[in-house]
Design an enzyme around this catalytic site. Structure first.
Site, mmCIF file in Angstrom:
data_model
loop_
_atom_site.group_PDB
_atom_site.id
_atom_site.type_symbol
_atom_site.label_atom_id
_atom_site.label_comp_id
_atom_site.label_asym_id
_atom_site.label_seq_id
_atom_site.Cartn_x
_atom_site.Cartn_y
_atom_site.Cartn_z
ATOM 1 N N GLY A 100 39.425 44.733 50.200
ATOM 2 C CA GLY A 100 40.758 44.769 50.793
ATOM 3 C C GLY A 100 41.038 43.530 51.625
ATOM 4 O O GLY A 100 42.157 42.999 51.623
ATOM 5 N N THR A 101 40.023 43.060 52.326
ATOM 6 C CA THR A 101 40.211 41.894 53.193
ATOM 7 C C THR A 101 40.599 40.665 52.383
ATOM 8 O O THR A 101 41.566 39.969 52.711
ATOM 9 C CB THR A 101 38.917 41.617 53.989
ATOM 10 N N SER A 106 41.558 48.757 48.247
ATOM 11 C CA SER A 106 40.116 48.600 48.390
ATOM 12 C C SER A 106 39.411 49.789 47.753
ATOM 13 O O SER A 106 39.965 50.883 47.678
ATOM 14 C CB SER A 106 39.762 48.509 49.878
ATOM 15 N N THR A 159 32.333 35.105 38.822
ATOM 16 C CA THR A 159 31.971 36.127 37.847
ATOM 17 C C THR A 159 32.332 37.501 38.386
ATOM 18 O O THR A 159 32.036 37.826 39.532
ATOM 19 C CB THR A 159 30.466 36.047 37.523
ATOM 20 N N CYS A 192 36.410 48.461 62.800
ATOM 21 C CA CYS A 192 36.411 47.009 62.993
ATOM 22 C C CYS A 192 36.365 46.648 64.466
ATOM 23 O O CYS A 192 35.849 45.611 64.848
ATOM 24 C CB CYS A 192 37.670 46.394 62.401
ATOM 25 N N GLN A 242 44.838 52.138 52.915
ATOM 26 C CA GLN A 242 44.650 53.500 53.410
ATOM 27 C C GLN A 242 45.450 54.546 52.636
ATOM 28 O O GLN A 242 45.189 55.740 52.761
ATOM 29 C CB GLN A 242 45.008 53.582 54.900
ATOM 30 N N HIS A 254 36.144 51.036 48.644
ATOM 31 C CA HIS A 254 35.224 51.887 49.420
ATOM 32 C C HIS A 254 35.934 52.893 50.330
ATOM 33 O O HIS A 254 35.285 53.710 50.968
ATOM 34 C CB HIS A 254 34.222 51.042 50.213
ATOM 35 N N ASN A 290 45.557 52.484 59.596
ATOM 36 C CA ASN A 290 44.169 52.948 59.498
ATOM 37 C C ASN A 290 43.679 53.703 60.729
ATOM 38 O O ASN A 290 42.690 54.416 60.645
ATOM 39 C CB ASN A 290 43.237 51.770 59.197
HETATM 40 C C1 LIG Z 1 39.439 48.926 55.361
HETATM 41 C C2 LIG Z 1 40.777 48.257 55.411
HETATM 42 C C3 LIG Z 1 40.933 46.924 54.975
HETATM 43 C C4 LIG Z 1 39.771 46.062 54.558
HETATM 44 O O1 LIG Z 1 39.247 46.417 53.318
HETATM 45 P P1 LIG Z 1 37.725 45.974 52.961
HETATM 46 O O2 LIG Z 1 37.563 46.382 51.533
HETATM 47 O O3 LIG Z 1 36.846 46.721 53.903
HETATM 48 O O4 LIG Z 1 37.648 44.504 53.139
HETATM 49 C C5 LIG Z 1 42.203 46.379 55.000
HETATM 50 N N1 LIG Z 1 43.262 47.101 55.418
HETATM 51 C C6 LIG Z 1 43.150 48.370 55.830
HETATM 52 C C7 LIG Z 1 44.369 49.117 56.264
HETATM 53 C C8 LIG Z 1 41.905 48.993 55.844
HETATM 54 O O5 LIG Z 1 41.803 50.250 56.273
#
Ligand SMILES: *Cc1c(COP(=O)(O)O)cnc(C)c1O
Length: 383
Positions: A71-72, A199, A237, A325, A179, A201, A151
């Site tokens: 996500g980042t 994302s 890759t 975070c 989220q 996870h 989040n």
């Molecule tokens: C967890 C999160 C991210 C970051 O995603 P990652 O896959 O952990 O880098 C970005 N935005 C929100 C709102 C999140 O909750």
């Protein structure tokens, strides 16, 4: 003693069905999808299948979806990559006031590079009001970035209304949908979203993989240069086990989305009812209705949130104070202070986020421990 995990907005366990497909792409179908030989040809369809599974949750075309390292990275490409590529059109960007650091820090980086940022402050429920976004737009605005669901407090923004405003003005609209993806419906077409980050996870997939929807015709500057994978948007890759895992996780969410949202809402409401039946001076943070099904963010007056968190941890119940975070720091949550809480109130708060493995019994145990601990801590403080 059984552990109870209530921190699903920080991360989720990998679903066993997801782990199974990942294993296949690590051990048997390990080829590089760009290779011409049989090993490459074995792997390649996994990439296409995963892409179509993610797009069917977002309602976009496979040509518009790009896998990233999470996500980042998706947020960085969306905000910085878009701004750098389109700076000839203007230098003003409008950003939500309580974005995840992946967006917030990207926008701050753009500020260093000479862009002007307008931060839209949320209302007391954490909602970014579409009218406030509308008022912030200027001739120079090239991008609006507002998250779908926060989040920490779980407030759901009216992304469709913000998208409609941006579309009317011809301004590109990005939403961080990390989220909301897989938990509540998203339709990038109906909502007039131009760029969306997700994302893996947070939806029972593996860590270190995500995806970015970029509407056809919109260009971004890549952040990595190399072998032109993901049509040049994200060279390197492909993380095949991660990508097929994300695809499988998306597929499972899609089939369960409504039932699971209903189930988590009921469990969340039960937990809230049990806690507030026994404890006074407990306040709900975020929007009472427009909120993510599994999110409960509470302020317990007179209690140190960190102390409550640690007491719960001793009983094998995992919750969070603020976001993952920012934990480890003792500063109050900037999200909670932005919606009007004092530093002290923010530090008396707890984020409880429910997920797939949680049961009714988990809620009852958790409510009892919270009630017992808050009563004890308040008695110690002479309240
Ligand atoms: C967890 C999160 C991210 C970051 O995603 P990652 O896959 O952990 O880098 C970005 N935005 C929100 C709102 C999140 O909750």
């Amino acid at each position: 003693m059984n552990r109870i995990y209530l921190d699903h907005s920080a991360t989720t366990p990998v679903d066993p069905r997801v782990a199974d497909v990942m294993r296949e792409y690590m051990l048997r179908k390990f080829g590089n999808p760009s290779s011409i030989h049989v090993f490459g040809r074995d792997a390649k369809p996994g990439l296409d299948v995963a892409r179509s599974k993610v797009t069917s949750l977002l309602k976009c075309s496979p040509d518009e979806l790009f896998f990233t390292s999470g996500g980042t990275e998706a947020d960085n490409i969306a905000v910085i990559g878009y701004a750098l590529k389109n700076r000839n059109k203007g230098n003003h960007i409008v950003v939500g006031g309580i974005e995840h650091p992946a967006v917030r820090n990207s926008a701050e980086e753009l500020e260093q590079l000479g862009f002007k940022i307008t931060w839209i402050q949320p209302d007391r429920y954490g909602e970014i009001i579409p009218g406030a976004v509308s008022e912030a737009l200027t001739e120079q605005t090239i991008l609006v970035s507002v998250m779908h669901v926060n989040n920490e407090i779980g407030t759901i923004n009216d992304i469709g209304a913000i998208g409609a405003i941006c579309r009317l003005q011809g301004i590109t609209f990005h939403t961080d949908a990390v989220q909301s993806f897989g938990k509540i419906p998203i339709n990038v077409t109906k909502m007039n979203v131009d760029i969306a980050s997700v994302s893996s996870h947070k939806i029972y997939g593996p860590k270190g993989v995500g995806a970015l929807f970029i509407r056809e015709g919109i260009e971004v500057q890549p952040m990595t240069y190399g072998g032109h994978q993901e049509r040049g948007v994200r060279s390197g890759t492909e993380n095949m086990p991660g990508i097929v895992g994300l695809g499988k996780a998306a597929e499972i969410c899609r089939s369960e989305i409504n039932a699971e949202a209903e189930r988590l809402t009921a469990l969340r409401d039960l937990l809230y009812k049990q806690i507030t039946a026994e404890l006074d001076e407990v306040h709900l943070n975020g929007h009472p209705q427009k909120r993510l099904p599994g999110n409960l963010n509470l302020t317990f007056d007179g209690i140190e949130g960190e102390a409550l968190l640690m007491a719960l941890d001793l009983e094998n119940i995992a919750v969070s104070s603020g976001s993952a975070c920012s934990s480890g720091s003792t500063a109050p949550s900037p999200v909670l202070t932005a919606i009007g809480l004092t530093d002290e109130e923010a530090q008396s708060s707890l984020r409880i986020t429910l997920g797939r493995e949680n049961t009714r019994q988990d809620m009852e145990i958790t409510a009892n421990v919270i009630i017992k601990t808050v009563k004890r801590l308040r008695a110690m403080a002479g309240i």
